[in-house]
Each structure stands twice: as structure tokens, then as C-alpha cells.
Design a protein around this motif. Structure first.
Motif, PDB file in Angstrom:
ATOM      1  N   UNK A 115     -38.181 -32.962 -28.550  1.00 35.61           N
ATOM      2  CA  UNK A 115     -38.508 -33.642 -29.797  1.00 35.61           C
ATOM      3  C   UNK A 115     -38.946 -32.581 -30.799  1.00 35.61           C
ATOM      4  N   UNK A 116     -39.041 -32.967 -32.059  1.00 36.64           N
ATOM      5  CA  UNK A 116     -39.389 -32.007 -33.109  1.00 36.64           C
ATOM      6  C   UNK A 116     -40.883 -31.719 -33.105  1.00 36.64           C
ATOM      7  N   UNK A 117     -41.235 -30.488 -33.393  1.00 41.31           N
ATOM      8  CA  UNK A 117     -42.627 -30.064 -33.501  1.00 41.31           C
ATOM      9  C   UNK A 117     -43.052 -30.139 -34.968  1.00 41.31           C
ATOM     10  N   UNK A 118     -43.952 -31.047 -35.322  1.00 38.84           N
ATOM     11  CA  UNK A 118     -44.353 -31.176 -36.734  1.00 38.84           C
ATOM     12  C   UNK A 118     -45.167 -29.997 -37.237  1.00 38.84           C
ATOM     13  N   UNK A 119     -45.612 -29.124 -36.339  1.00 40.77           N
ATOM     14  CA  UNK A 119     -46.448 -27.991 -36.732  1.00 40.77           C
ATOM     15  C   UNK A 119     -45.765 -26.652 -36.486  1.00 40.77           C
ATOM     16  N   UNK A 120     -44.446 -26.653 -36.563  1.00 38.80           N
ATOM     17  CA  UNK A 120     -43.698 -25.424 -36.357  1.00 38.80           C
ATOM     18  C   UNK A 120     -43.974 -24.423 -37.468  1.00 38.80           C
ATOM     19  N   UNK A 121     -44.087 -23.144 -37.102  1.00 35.18           N
ATOM     20  CA  UNK A 121     -44.284 -22.100 -38.107  1.00 35.18           C
ATOM     21  C   UNK A 121     -43.014 -21.857 -38.921  1.00 35.18           C
ATOM     22  N   UNK A 122     -41.875 -22.419 -38.473  1.00 38.17           N
ATOM     23  CA  UNK A 122     -40.662 -22.292 -39.269  1.00 38.17           C
ATOM     24  C   UNK A 122     -40.730 -23.136 -40.537  1.00 38.17           C
ATOM     25  N   UNK A 123     -41.773 -23.905 -40.688  1.00 38.00           N
ATOM     26  CA  UNK A 123     -41.978 -24.629 -41.946  1.00 38.00           C
ATOM     27  C   UNK A 123     -42.409 -23.689 -43.054  1.00 38.00           C
TER      28      UNK A 123
END
Length: 433
Positions: free
Chosen positions: A106-114
Motif C-alpha cells: 500500500x502507499x506510504x503517506x509519509x514517504x520522503x519522495x514527497x
């Protein structure tokens, strides 16, 4: 050497890649990936004998404007994929809906790729999907591994630029997460940390400090009072999970009370082959089961464009490297001291419940750099709540920010993803934490 998170931060960089592939879908993820993923190999060393495998993920915000980070998981021998799915990447395993041999994501809402472009690198050779074309290529150590990483992306780009290496990269700084620097600071500090966290008593701490004269690693076996004190400390701490002292210790091996816990393998844990032991949902260490199953699937390796026949078994952290890896840098503190002479920004963060590399030891080696104090110890907040504490130092054009992550373990973003993303976003933007 312990697992750590080391990142180099560049702007407007580019790399020359021998082989690369854009990945649109991944087994276990439903539909097309909502981010740009690229994988590939870069040849380094003599005749490109060593082939380093990487995952590149483009920033979800502004790829051209956001910084480019190189993530090294450490270990040595832990794959960049570990940082990608367990710490800071845009996908993570869906534990609730994964079963058998079919892990899902599932998607990580706190990814550093943001907020950044990130390269996750499998290094040194023998880590993850990285391999060597000859058996001699697998003989590596701290120095040669650093040289290979330098060749991969001009790790020491500030020095490279001075002698005209191409392509020039605009190096801005580096980040260290719960970093191991050497036994003098990191391992000795476990006693002080244990006392601060009420794992050993005031009386035992004071007695140990006096009898051992502050040296808890290189112990004189004829110093009976010191040896006795350390045995008592071991009895108090041997059932503590060093990665995060509030979580259960899940090793199935019996600890040897005659071995000082802070002086054996630095991870404080005989790492389990979790594929062959019963799992317990509350044991975070067993989460690596999913990455081992997933990455060893031939369908997955084909999707990632892994060179067929180059590895036998993929491991999140390759323990067999210890037989061919040379620890030829006993302490990295002098390297950090040299970096203070450059125009760089540094961020050093520590999960404050990590007993592998306690924050108190990290503070000690930072203070040994004899920097000027920019601001003293103070809280930093996320959503109005204390997320940790921070202090900052300067020396001419060099700046260093130290931050604790409240409640964080050895891999702080894994435990406190929201807070760590906020920390990085502010640091990239040159804000105070």
C-alpha cells in the motif's frame, strides 16, 4: 558496523547509468505505480567488475527543483530496498492483507519522495541485487566500499569538484540517522543510556562507572569489580530489544550471560532467519519475512530487471558479508571532523529509544568536534506536540543540526514516519526544526 541511514544531498545532479529500466507496475501493487520508479546497475571498480544495483524514485512534488538524495542502508550488507519499504519510500507492505507467498503493498503517506528525489543503493557489493563478475570483486571493506560508492555518484563530490571530476554536482549536505561511528562513543554510551532509561539502578551505574573507569568495551579481565558490575548490567539488559527498548525482544536464541551485550555483534541480536521460525505479529523484526519472500520471487526479479543468475538468494541484510568484508575504519569521527571544514549542512538524528547507537554517544562525538553553539537544547514540534529535541552548531560555513525523535527506535522513520517527514521537509527548506 551497525545499520544506519546515510544520505548525501545534491541538487541538479545527473548520473551516467550503464543499464536502466523504468518500472510501471510491481507484483503485489494493484494498478500502475503512481510515482516514477527506475532500477538499474552501475559498474564500478576495475573493469566495472562490481555492478551496483539501485532504485531511483522521482520526487512527487517537483522533480526538477527538489533535492536528490542517495540512501545507504548500512549494515554493512542491508539492501536499499529495506529503506525503501520499511522507512522512507512511497510503498510499504500491507501486513493486514498479505498472506503466504503473496505480499502486497500500500502507499506510504509519509514517504520522503514527497519532498525529494531518492536513490536507494545496494552497497557494498554482495548486498541486495548488487554483484561482482569475479570472486575477487566480493572482497571489500569500509574503504573500498566508500570508493565504489564515490564512483557510483561521486560520494565525495566536494573533493572531486576541486580536481575537476565530471560530472560536477552541487553537494549541499548530508544526513545521518542513528549512525555508528566507533566503539569509543557508541558502545560505551550504552551504559549511560541504560541508566537514563531506568534499566539499571543509580547504585549499579555509579559502581560500574567507578570500577570500570568509564571503559565498558575494552575491559581488563583482571579487574574483578568491573567484570562483576558488567555481569549485573547484562542481567538487567539482556532481555531488552536494543533496536527499540519499548518493544518485545523476539530472538529465539538464549543469550549468554557471560558475554557483555554491548561488546558482541553490534546489532545486539542474533538476526533470525525468519523464514524458518514461527512469527509473532507484535515482533517488528519478523516484518523482514515479507521482503525476503517478495524479492526472491522470479516474477519480481523480472519486473525489476534484475540480471538473471547474478545472485542465489536475496536477503534484506546479507549476514554472509562478514566473511569477506574488512572493517578497516575503526572510527569515522575524524572523517566527520574533516567535513566541518567544508561549506556543508549536516543533520544528525537519533531515535531516542535506540540502545544500539544511543543518542547520548552521538551527542558526545558531535561535541568532540568543537563547534560553536548556534542554539541550545530545545523541543521541536509536529502538530503542536513535542516530536523530539534539537540543538545546532556552526563552524564558519559549516552547520550541524542534531535532533532526537521522541519514541523512535534505531530506524527512526519506521517508528515515527510523520515526524521524520516533517523534520526532513523543514531541513531541506532551511527552516529551524
Amino acid at each position: 558496523m551497525l545499520p544506519l541511514a546515510l544520505l548525501l544531498v545534491f541538487l541538479n545532479g545527473r548520473i551516467i547509468v550503464a543499464s536502466k529500466s523504468t518500472i510501471d507496475t510491481l507484483p503485489g501493487f494493484s494498478g500502475d505505480l503512481p510515482f516514477k520508479l527506475e532500477t538499474g546497475y552501475v559498474g564500478v571498480g576495475d573493469l566495472d567488475d562490481v555492478q551496483l544495483f539501485y532504485y531511483f524514485i522521482e520526487s512527487e512534488r517537483s522533480p526538477k527543483e527538489d533535492p536528490l538524495l542517495l540512501w545507504l542502508s548500512g549494515g554493512p550488507g542491508c539492501s536499499g530496498f529495506s529503506g525503501l519499504v520499511y522507512e522512507i519510500g512511497p510503498i510499504m507492505f500491507n501486513y493486514a492483507n498479505s498472506s503466504g507467498n503473496k505480499p502486497t503493498f500500500l502507499l506510504n503517506p509519509y514517504s520522503w519522495t514527497k519532498v525529494a528525489n531518492i536513490i536507494f543503493l545496494d552497497q557494498p557489493v554482495g548486498t541486495g541485487f548488487s554483484y561482482a563478475k569475479s570472486w575477487q570483486g566480493y572482497e571489500t571493506g569500509d574503504i573500498s566500499s566508500a570508493a565504489h560508492t564515490y564512483e557510483f555518484l561521486r560520494k565525495e563530490v566536494s573533493n572531486g569538484n576541486e580536481v575537476g571530476h565530471e560530472p560536477p554536482l552541487n553537494l549541499k549536505g548530508y544526513v545521518l540517522g542513528n549512525p555508528f561511528t566507533g566503539p569509543t562513543y557508541d558502545l560505551n554510551s550504552r551504559i549511560k543510556f541504560a541508566h537514563r532509561m531506568a534499566l539499571i539502578s543509580d547504585t549499579l551505574y555509579e559502581s560500574t562507572k567507578i570500577n570500570c573507569k568509564g571503559e565498558y568495551v575494552q575491559v581488563d579481565p583482571s579487574n574483578a569489580p568491573c567484570v562483576e558490575n558488567l555481569q549485573e548490567v547484562t542481567e538487567c539488559t539482556q532481555n531488552i530489544f536494543y533496536d527499540q527498548i519499548l518493544e518485545p525482544k523476539c530472538s529465539t536464541t538464549s543469550p549468554n550471560p557471560k558475554i557483555f551485550k554491548w561488546d558482541q555483534n553490534f546489532d545486539g541480536e542474533n538476526f533470525l532467519d525468519v523464514l524458518h521460525h514461527p512469527t509473532k505479529p507484535q515482533c517488528r523484526i519478523y516484518n523482514s519475512l515479507f521482503s525476503n519472500i517478495w524479492a526472491n520471487d522470479k516474477t519480481v526479479q523480472n519486473a525489476l530487471h534484475v540480471q538473471e543468475g547474478t545472485i542465489k538468494d536475496w536477503e534484506r541484510c546479507n549476514q554472509s558479508l562478514s566473511s569477506s568484508y574488512t572493517d578497516d575504519v575503526s572510527s569515522s569521527v575524524d572523517y566527520h571532523r574533516n567535513l566541518t571544514k567544508k561549506n556543508l549542512r549536516a543533520l544528525v538524528y537519533s531515535g531516542d529509544h535506540d540502545m544500539l547507537v544511543p543518542y547520548v554517544g552521538t551527542q558526545e562525538w558531535i561535541r568532540s568536534l568543537n563547534l560553536n553553539v548556534d542554539y541550545n537544547w530545545r523541543p521541536w514540534l509536529v502538530n503542536g506536540q513535542v516530536a523530539g529535541y534539537t540543538e545546532a552548531y556552526t563552524k564558519k560555513a559549516y552547520t550541524l543540526t542534531f535532533a532526537t525523535v521522541k519514541g523512535g527506535g534505531h530506524t527512526a522513520p519506521e517508528y515515527k514516519p510523520l515526524e521524520c517527514l516533517a523534520m526532513m521537509d523543514r531541513w531541506f527548506a532551511y527552516y529551524y526544526l
